[in-house]
Scaffold this active site. Structure first.
Site, PDB file in Angstrom:
ATOM      1  N   GLY A  12      36.327  51.939  17.266  1.00 37.27           N
ATOM      2  CA  GLY A  12      36.135  50.660  16.771  1.00 37.27           C
ATOM      3  C   GLY A  12      35.963  49.658  17.777  1.00 37.27           C
ATOM      4  O   GLY A  12      35.889  49.811  19.153  1.00 37.27           O
ATOM      5  N   CYS A  69      40.228  51.705  25.406  1.00 38.86           N
ATOM      6  CA  CYS A  69      39.534  50.719  25.156  1.00 38.86           C
ATOM      7  C   CYS A  69      38.139  50.762  25.623  1.00 38.86           C
ATOM      8  O   CYS A  69      38.088  50.868  26.740  1.00 38.86           O
ATOM      9  CB  CYS A  69      40.393  49.387  25.397  1.00 38.86           C
ATOM     10  SG  CYS A  69      39.466  47.917  24.546  1.00 38.86           S
ATOM     11  N   HIS A  95      44.661  48.079  16.916  1.00 31.52           N
ATOM     12  CA  HIS A  95      43.985  47.761  18.219  1.00 31.52           C
ATOM     13  C   HIS A  95      42.860  46.596  18.074  1.00 31.52           C
ATOM     14  O   HIS A  95      42.860  45.745  18.862  1.00 31.52           O
ATOM     15  CB  HIS A  95      43.116  49.071  18.732  1.00 31.52           C
ATOM     16  CG  HIS A  95      42.812  49.018  20.041  1.00 31.52           C
ATOM     17  ND1 HIS A  95      43.247  49.625  21.350  1.00 31.52           N
ATOM     18  CD2 HIS A  95      41.428  48.243  20.493  1.00 31.52           C
ATOM     19  CE1 HIS A  95      42.322  49.047  22.182  1.00 31.52           C
ATOM     20  NE2 HIS A  95      41.356  48.572  21.781  1.00 31.52           N
ATOM     21  N   GLU A  96      41.738  46.893  17.198  1.00 31.79           N
ATOM     22  CA  GLU A  96      41.133  45.747  16.746  1.00 31.79           C
ATOM     23  C   GLU A  96      41.409  44.336  16.557  1.00 31.79           C
ATOM     24  O   GLU A  96      40.948  43.360  17.148  1.00 31.79           O
ATOM     25  CB  GLU A  96      40.015  46.357  15.938  1.00 31.79           C
ATOM     26  CG  GLU A  96      39.283  47.528  16.242  1.00 31.79           C
ATOM     27  CD  GLU A  96      38.612  47.723  17.463  1.00 31.79           C
ATOM     28  OE1 GLU A  96      38.298  46.676  18.164  1.00 31.79           O
ATOM     29  OE2 GLU A  96      38.807  48.654  17.946  1.00 31.79           O
TER      30      GLU A  96
HETATM   31 ZN   LIG Z   1      39.546  47.706  22.486  1.00 28.98          ZN
END
Ligand SMILES: [Zn+2]
Length: 171
Positions: free
Chosen positions: A46, A96, A138-139
């Site tokens: 993502g 990430c 998360h996004e």
């Molecule tokens: Zn991230």
């Protein structure tokens, strides 16, 4: 469709609340196309617009194909997304693309429903569990200037991973 540079943790844009998209224009579509290119080039799951230095509320997600179940890769684009429903709890390793080389265990909702808009401005709704639920949360965090390291029990829970032993897919 150029690959854009992914900014890393010290970039101020990653700590800002991203702006709502008001115009579903061709330049937004171009941004989304670039974000997918960038995501593929980085082998990620993502990517949020602030990660390519653009303070707008847009995210792209691509869940890889599952050879075991025969499920093809699934792509999602969400503009101005909001979580409207969440349930359960799930703890798993997370990484990430803006913090390369690090993973840590993060507890998140196990199932989430997100509503938002397509790049054309049409309403969309996505319900996800497993990796998709984690990627959505998360996004969406990125759009509010939140990084997964903020959600660790402590920074001591952050682990370094080598390229070869990458455990969690970056997003
Ligand atoms: Zn991230």
């Amino acid at each position: 469709m150029p690959v854009r540079t992914i900014v890393t943790a010290e970039a101020p844009v990653l700590r800002q609340k991203a702006k709502r998209i008001k115009q579903f224009s061709q330049s937004l579509q171009a941004l989304i196309d670039d974000m997918f290119e960038t995501l593929h080039a980085a082998n990620g799951v993502g990517l949020a617009a602030p990660q390519v230095g653009v303070s707008l509320r847009a995210v792209v997600i691509e869940i890889p194909a599952d050879d075991e179940t025969g499920t093809p890769a699934q792509s999602y684009v969400l503009c101005n997304p909001e979580i409207v429903k969440s349930s359960g709890e799930d703890t798993d390793d997370e990484g990430c693309l803006s913090l390369p080389g690090y993973v840590g265990e993060v507890t998140r909702a196990a199932v989430v429903t997100v509503k938002g808009f397509s790049p054309e401005g049409k309403p969309v709704r996505v319900k996800g569990e497993g990796l998709l639920a984690r990627a959505l949360q998360h996004e969406l965090d990125h759009l509010d200037g939140v990084l997964f390291i903020d959600r660790l029990e402590s920074l001591e829970k952050l682990r370094r991973v080598g390229e070869a032993e990458e455990e969690a897919p970056g997003s």
